[in-house]
Design a protein around this motif. Sequence first.
Motif, PDB file in Angstrom:
ATOM      1  N   SER A  88       0.587  -1.133   0.650  1.00 31.90           N
ATOM      2  CA  SER A  88       0.203   0.559  -0.123  1.00 31.90           C
ATOM      3  C   SER A  88       0.933   1.248  -0.309  1.00 31.90           C
ATOM      4  CB  SER A  88      -1.039  -0.038   1.089  1.00 31.90           C
ATOM      5  OG  SER A  88      -1.833  -0.979   1.170  1.00 31.90           O
TER       6      SER A  88
ATOM      7  N   ASN B  81       6.961   0.049 -11.514  1.00 31.56           N
ATOM      8  CA  ASN B  81       6.734   0.150  -9.834  1.00 31.56           C
ATOM      9  C   ASN B  81       5.508  -0.235  -9.218  1.00 31.56           C
ATOM     10  OD1 ASN B  81       9.242  -1.437  -8.583  1.00 31.56           O
ATOM     11  ND2 ASN B  81       8.315   0.985  -7.108  1.00 31.56           N
ATOM     12  N   ALA B  82       4.497   0.255 -10.286  1.00 32.13           N
ATOM     13  CA  ALA B  82       3.210   1.190  -9.015  1.00 32.13           C
ATOM     14  C   ALA B  82       3.631   2.140  -8.527  1.00 32.13           C
ATOM     15  CB  ALA B  82       2.047  -0.402  -9.173  1.00 32.13           C
TER      16      ALA B  82
ATOM     17  N   THR C  22      -4.723   8.569 -10.519  1.00 31.28           N
ATOM     18  CA  THR C  22      -5.912   7.633  -9.424  1.00 31.28           C
ATOM     19  C   THR C  22      -5.411   7.584  -7.951  1.00 31.28           C
ATOM     20  OG1 THR C  22      -4.914   5.851  -9.881  1.00 31.28           O
ATOM     21  CG2 THR C  22      -6.878   5.986 -10.574  1.00 31.28           C
TER      22      THR C  22
ATOM     23  N   ASP D  80      -5.051  -1.273  -8.647  1.00 30.65           N
ATOM     24  CA  ASP D  80      -3.532  -0.166  -7.999  1.00 30.65           C
ATOM     25  C   ASP D  80      -3.210  -1.871  -6.837  1.00 30.65           C
ATOM     26  OD1 ASP D  80      -5.840  -0.414  -5.744  1.00 30.65           O
ATOM     27  OD2 ASP D  80      -4.750   0.927  -4.804  1.00 30.65           O
TER      28      ASP D  80
ATOM     29  N   VAL E 144       3.132   5.501  -7.111  1.00 26.80           N
ATOM     30  CA  VAL E 144       1.648   6.713  -7.622  1.00 26.80           C
ATOM     31  C   VAL E 144       1.945   8.267  -7.369  1.00 26.80           C
ATOM     32  CG1 VAL E 144      -0.525   4.987  -6.336  1.00 26.80           C
ATOM     33  CG2 VAL E 144       1.160   6.774  -4.679  1.00 26.80           C
TER      34      VAL E 144
ATOM     35  N   SER F  32       5.628   6.417   5.006  1.00 26.93           N
ATOM     36  CA  SER F  32       5.128   5.503   3.453  1.00 26.93           C
ATOM     37  C   SER F  32       3.888   5.674   2.906  1.00 26.93           C
ATOM     38  CB  SER F  32       6.234   4.348   3.239  1.00 26.93           C
ATOM     39  OG  SER F  32       6.327   3.573   3.907  1.00 26.93           O
ATOM     40  N   VAL F  33       2.864   5.352   3.267  1.00 28.41           N
ATOM     41  CA  VAL F  33       1.258   4.437   3.542  1.00 28.41           C
ATOM     42  C   VAL F  33       0.536   5.551   3.468  1.00 28.41           C
ATOM     43  CG1 VAL F  33       0.130   2.665   3.552  1.00 28.41           C
ATOM     44  CG2 VAL F  33       1.834   2.392   3.970  1.00 28.41           C
ATOM     45  N   ALA F  34      -0.002   5.852   2.119  1.00 26.59           N
ATOM     46  CA  ALA F  34      -1.526   6.759   2.504  1.00 26.59           C
ATOM     47  C   ALA F  34      -2.356   5.707   4.296  1.00 26.59           C
ATOM     48  CB  ALA F  34      -1.898   7.291   1.538  1.00 26.59           C
TER      49      ALA F  34
ATOM     50  N   ALA G 140      -1.353  -4.348  -9.647  1.00 29.57           N
ATOM     51  CA  ALA G 140      -1.110  -4.237 -10.079  1.00 29.57           C
ATOM     52  C   ALA G 140       0.647  -4.235  -9.378  1.00 29.57           C
ATOM     53  CB  ALA G 140      -1.124  -2.369 -10.297  1.00 29.57           C
ATOM     54  N   ARG G 141       0.855  -4.191  -8.198  1.00 32.41           N
ATOM     55  CA  ARG G 141       2.048  -3.999  -7.565  1.00 32.41           C
ATOM     56  C   ARG G 141       2.359  -5.731  -6.743  1.00 32.41           C
ATOM     57  NH1 ARG G 141       1.243   0.885  -3.090  1.00 32.41           N
ATOM     58  NH2 ARG G 141       1.566   2.233  -4.778  1.00 32.41           N
TER      59      ARG G 141
END
Lengths: 162, 189
Positions: A15, B109-110, B129, A46, B112, B160-162, A49-50
Amino acid sequence: MPQSRKKERIVNLLSAYEPDYSRITAKLSEKDIPILNELVMQGPVDVAARAIICLGWLSSEKGIPAIEFAAKSDNPILRLTAAHSLGNLSNKPGAWDLICGLLDDNDIGVRKFALKSIGHSKIPHLKEKVVQVSLSDPNEHIRKLAEHVLEKLDAPNTPGNH
Amino acid sequence: MPTQQATPTPRKSLTVHIKILTQPHGPTLLQRFGAMSKVYDTAGIDVLQGTLETLQHVAALNDLDIGGHGIGEPACEGEITFEQERLAEHRDNIPDGDIVVYICRSMTNANVGCANHPEDKPMAAITATSPLYTMAHEVAHVLGINGHPKKLDKTRLMNSVATAFTENDLPPILTKSEIKKIRSSPLLK
């Protein structure tokens, strides 16, 4: 650990804004591949994909069915991520056919990453196809990229040339 | 009851220009700027929306290669890629020192977001997105905050994570040391 907890743990690992796959895959093993496969096939885009990228990094044949699923998906993000990930799976059965098919994709991003994977993995068997792309792809950037990939394939004594 | 900390003075400003390769979906641009302003306001920084342009003929950069080809090769670290260099060239009429945020469909790397940029062309890329605070997070990298906290702290922007996804969620924070760091950026006015 129950399967649902394992899945939740993996989704949490996937995530980040900028995922660190060295760190993520250090925490995964072949035993986690079925969960990654499930995330590719059923997860939100998302996360899927990861999961595709993790399957590439784990470089196991067991990940190929999910990568194939992604490569044939209606979603271009999944197809281009599959194209990218196949660069790490090029020694696995079926990988070359999948990459070759993605070179004919109608989405420019998918074709771009299929080409990059061929260049990265140096797959000489796909050279003829890359020549075709360099001559006839409708996008100039893709044609130039194909020429660059051909130079890589022609470079002597490169790893992967067999 | 938490006490409200005084925002640092003097107030500074930051202009962010937007170049669109893919129209944002999920949070709108207005929501992203609003979210960013909330966080940066606590640092005494006014976020100003600069120009907005939809880029044409850039389909080949819409899925941005930020590196990460091959096992063990990290993306968005070290040298910038050829595609990031090409994208950074799209800054006609942007004053030197202003930040450009490019909104693209996807990244290798996907990721965002990615804030790696040529030294003289401050920029970040985020995906269409990406979560609400991604632009705020990546611009903070451009302003000099490197890396992420090692331990998950759900209150922090640089986590590191939303952890905040809607305008109703509590906005993430910048720590005192992060505020000091970004306020020292020469990109602020």
